[in-house]
Write a protein that holds these residues in place. Structure first.
Motif, PDB file in Angstrom:
ATOM      1  N   ARG A 140     -24.097 -16.222  33.442  1.00  0.00           N
ATOM      2  CA  ARG A 140     -23.829 -15.332  34.583  1.00  0.00           C
ATOM      3  C   ARG A 140     -23.580 -16.176  35.831  1.00  0.00           C
ATOM      4  O   ARG A 140     -24.268 -17.164  36.074  1.00  0.00           O
ATOM      5  CB  ARG A 140     -24.994 -14.363  34.791  1.00  0.00           C
ATOM      6  N   HIS A 141     -22.601 -15.762  36.613  1.00  0.00           N
ATOM      7  CA  HIS A 141     -22.226 -16.439  37.861  1.00  0.00           C
ATOM      8  C   HIS A 141     -22.473 -15.472  39.018  1.00  0.00           C
ATOM      9  O   HIS A 141     -22.030 -14.318  38.968  1.00  0.00           O
ATOM     10  CB  HIS A 141     -20.753 -16.856  37.805  1.00  0.00           C
ATOM     11  N   TYR A 142     -23.169 -15.951  40.062  1.00  0.00           N
ATOM     12  CA  TYR A 142     -23.595 -15.103  41.172  1.00  0.00           C
ATOM     13  C   TYR A 142     -22.969 -15.577  42.495  1.00  0.00           C
ATOM     14  O   TYR A 142     -22.802 -16.789  42.699  1.00  0.00           O
ATOM     15  CB  TYR A 142     -25.112 -15.165  41.377  1.00  0.00           C
ATOM     16  N   ARG A 143     -22.688 -14.617  43.378  1.00  0.00           N
ATOM     17  CA  ARG A 143     -22.366 -14.925  44.769  1.00  0.00           C
ATOM     18  C   ARG A 143     -23.177 -13.994  45.660  1.00  0.00           C
ATOM     19  O   ARG A 143     -23.424 -12.838  45.327  1.00  0.00           O
ATOM     20  CB  ARG A 143     -20.873 -14.777  45.063  1.00  0.00           C
ATOM     21  N   PHE A 144     -23.597 -14.537  46.811  1.00  0.00           N
ATOM     22  CA  PHE A 144     -24.446 -13.797  47.745  1.00  0.00           C
ATOM     23  C   PHE A 144     -23.670 -13.560  49.038  1.00  0.00           C
ATOM     24  O   PHE A 144     -23.147 -14.496  49.639  1.00  0.00           O
ATOM     25  CB  PHE A 144     -25.737 -14.566  47.991  1.00  0.00           C
ATOM     26  N   HIS A 145     -23.621 -12.298  49.479  1.00  0.00           N
ATOM     27  CA  HIS A 145     -22.742 -11.903  50.577  1.00  0.00           C
ATOM     28  C   HIS A 145     -23.492 -11.371  51.798  1.00  0.00           C
ATOM     29  O   HIS A 145     -23.009 -11.502  52.920  1.00  0.00           O
ATOM     30  CB  HIS A 145     -21.763 -10.836  50.092  1.00  0.00           C
ATOM     31  N   MET A 182     -31.175  -0.723  47.409  1.00  0.00           N
ATOM     32  CA  MET A 182     -29.972  -1.293  46.807  1.00  0.00           C
ATOM     33  C   MET A 182     -29.665  -0.576  45.503  1.00  0.00           C
ATOM     34  O   MET A 182     -30.527   0.082  44.922  1.00  0.00           O
ATOM     35  CB  MET A 182     -30.139  -2.794  46.553  1.00  0.00           C
ATOM     36  N   ARG A 183     -28.417  -0.666  45.086  1.00  0.00           N
ATOM     37  CA  ARG A 183     -28.031  -0.187  43.765  1.00  0.00           C
ATOM     38  C   ARG A 183     -26.977  -1.124  43.193  1.00  0.00           C
ATOM     39  O   ARG A 183     -26.301  -1.840  43.939  1.00  0.00           O
ATOM     40  CB  ARG A 183     -27.508   1.251  43.814  1.00  0.00           C
ATOM     41  N   ASP A 190     -23.411   1.450  51.522  1.00  0.00           N
ATOM     42  CA  ASP A 190     -22.978   0.617  50.389  1.00  0.00           C
ATOM     43  C   ASP A 190     -22.339  -0.701  50.834  1.00  0.00           C
ATOM     44  O   ASP A 190     -21.280  -1.097  50.356  1.00  0.00           O
ATOM     45  CB  ASP A 190     -21.993   1.388  49.503  1.00  0.00           C
ATOM     46  N   ARG A 191     -23.023  -1.432  51.722  1.00  0.00           N
ATOM     47  CA  ARG A 191     -22.543  -2.760  52.089  1.00  0.00           C
ATOM     48  C   ARG A 191     -22.806  -3.737  50.946  1.00  0.00           C
ATOM     49  O   ARG A 191     -23.837  -3.684  50.299  1.00  0.00           O
ATOM     50  CB  ARG A 191     -23.246  -3.241  53.362  1.00  0.00           C
ATOM     51  N   LEU A 192     -21.854  -4.650  50.736  1.00  0.00           N
ATOM     52  CA  LEU A 192     -21.968  -5.598  49.621  1.00  0.00           C
ATOM     53  C   LEU A 192     -23.033  -6.640  49.930  1.00  0.00           C
ATOM     54  O   LEU A 192     -22.975  -7.328  50.951  1.00  0.00           O
ATOM     55  CB  LEU A 192     -20.618  -6.277  49.387  1.00  0.00           C
ATOM     56  N   GLU A 252     -12.276  -5.054  44.310  1.00  0.00           N
ATOM     57  CA  GLU A 252     -13.712  -5.102  44.005  1.00  0.00           C
ATOM     58  C   GLU A 252     -14.100  -6.435  43.379  1.00  0.00           C
ATOM     59  O   GLU A 252     -15.195  -6.953  43.635  1.00  0.00           O
ATOM     60  CB  GLU A 252     -14.071  -3.951  43.071  1.00  0.00           C
ATOM     61  N   LEU A 253     -13.208  -7.004  42.587  1.00  0.00           N
ATOM     62  CA  LEU A 253     -13.505  -8.265  41.912  1.00  0.00           C
ATOM     63  C   LEU A 253     -13.413  -9.459  42.848  1.00  0.00           C
ATOM     64  O   LEU A 253     -14.184 -10.421  42.715  1.00  0.00           O
ATOM     65  CB  LEU A 253     -12.530  -8.457  40.740  1.00  0.00           C
ATOM     66  N   GLN A 254     -12.520  -9.425  43.800  1.00  0.00           N
ATOM     67  CA  GLN A 254     -12.202 -10.613  44.604  1.00  0.00           C
ATOM     68  C   GLN A 254     -13.434 -11.287  45.222  1.00  0.00           C
ATOM     69  O   GLN A 254     -13.563 -12.520  45.130  1.00  0.00           O
ATOM     70  CB  GLN A 254     -11.186 -10.228  45.686  1.00  0.00           C
ATOM     71  N   PRO A 255     -14.382 -10.569  45.849  1.00  0.00           N
ATOM     72  CA  PRO A 255     -15.536 -11.272  46.435  1.00  0.00           C
ATOM     73  C   PRO A 255     -16.428 -11.972  45.420  1.00  0.00           C
ATOM     74  O   PRO A 255     -17.180 -12.879  45.780  1.00  0.00           O
ATOM     75  CB  PRO A 255     -16.310 -10.141  47.144  1.00  0.00           C
ATOM     76  N   ALA A 256     -16.339 -11.558  44.142  1.00  0.00           N
ATOM     77  CA  ALA A 256     -17.208 -12.133  43.119  1.00  0.00           C
ATOM     78  C   ALA A 256     -16.637 -13.375  42.469  1.00  0.00           C
ATOM     79  O   ALA A 256     -17.346 -14.077  41.740  1.00  0.00           O
ATOM     80  CB  ALA A 256     -17.481 -11.085  42.031  1.00  0.00           C
ATOM     81  N   LEU A 257     -15.371 -13.670  42.727  1.00  0.00           N
ATOM     82  CA  LEU A 257     -14.737 -14.800  42.061  1.00  0.00           C
ATOM     83  C   LEU A 257     -15.345 -16.119  42.531  1.00  0.00           C
ATOM     84  O   LEU A 257     -15.748 -16.252  43.687  1.00  0.00           O
ATOM     85  CB  LEU A 257     -13.235 -14.780  42.328  1.00  0.00           C
TER      86      LEU A 257
END
Length: 293
Positions: free
Chosen positions: A63-68, A77-78, A103-105, A127-132
């Motif tokens: 799993r790959h994570y990014r924190f925003h 959170m959900r 629903d802020r990321l 939706e995918l772009q911030p997670a790349l």
């Protein structure tokens, strides 16, 4: 069973929670292990819904994570989860952690699932772009030899304790959040050796903060096993540094997991990144633990 999950055009709702005060770190920020736990909960719920059986920690091996955006007590959170339909991660799952009523990321994770995903809604490109991935590759880690110091001696190995029954899932596999907690303790100890001490944090009002992270779970341990961890700085830039942690079974030497973290040094008052301190840069170079930009 997917029809039992709340569904939108581009995702299903897989987990929700609230930030509790005892789950926050010294920055008053939700500790990373609880982000990891939340995404694992979402993963297991998806796996159970699609297969009828819960694989526990084995719902994914990477799993790959990014924190925003930081989460603080008592924010809610959900997690919304979706299939990635196109591009290099087609067939993977995107998890988005959203906070508050607007629903802020807050965080994202992409995982290579060990369960079928064809019936999941597909996420949009937006939706995918911030997670790349930005600074870390989104690919399972291979076990590598830890670097040595300039004299050729092996780097110190930290003993991180014994796996307790509370650290494993219903299949006696190390839980992802327990893994994150083990690595967090090892990271504190390692960075303390390099000079990023509690005294320096108090005097400078700065601390490190992970903005990107990746985990590979190999297995290799269960309740009762003792673990040790090899840690080093694998990359060093002007405003970031990357640490790598390899967890091994002390008795067998079998790999249990690998974690990489891309970290910033943050001014705790301004909540903005600052230049990596000279002492940490010099310590990393002196030990051959990373090359400056």
């Amino acid at each position: 069973m997917l029809d039992r999950l709340l569904r939108t055009d581009t995702a299903v709702a897989t987990y929700s929670s609230v930030v509790k005060r005892w789950e926050c770190d010294r920055n008053n920020h939700w500790n990373v292990q609880f982000y990891v736990r939340s995404f694992q909960m979402a993963s297991e719920i998806l796996a159970s819904a699609t297969t009828g059986e819960n694989p526990g920690s084995q719902s994914t091996a990477f799993r790959h994570y990014r924190f925003h955006g930081e989460l603080f007590c008592p924010e809610t959170m959900r997690v919304l989860s979706a299939r990635i339909a196109e591009g290099p991660y087609a067939g993977w799952v995107l998890h988005r952690m959203l906070k508050g009523k607007d629903d802020r990321l807050s965080a994202t994770a992409i995982e290579k699932p060990a369960y079928p995903v064809a019936d999941l809604p597909a996420c949009t490109a937006a939706e995918l772009q911030p997670a790349l991935p930005r600074g870390l590759p989104a690919a399972p880690h291979e076990l590598v030899a830890a670097p040595r110091d300039p004299q050729g001696a092996a780097l110190p190995t930290a003993m991180v304790g014994v796996v307790r029954p509370s650290d494993v899932d219903h299949r006696n596999r190390l839980q992802w959040n327990a893994l994150a907690s083990l690595c967090s303790g090892a990271s504190h100890s390692f960075l303390n050796q390099l000079g990023l001490t509690a005294d320096w944090i108090n005097e400078s009002n700065c601390n490190r903060m992970a903005v990107e992270m990746s985990f590979t779970l190999d297995g290799g341990c269960g309740a009762g096993d003792s673990l040790d961890i090899q840690s080093w700085v694998s990359d060093l830039g002007s405003r970031h540094f990357t640490t790598r942690h390899q967890i091994l079974n002390t008795q067998t030497g079998a790999p249990c997991a690998t974690l990489e973290q891309l970290l910033l040094v943050i001014d705790l008052e301004k909540r903005k990144p600052v230049t990596v301190p000279d002492f940490l840069r010099e310590a990393a170079r002196a030990h051959g633990l990373g090359a400056p930009e």
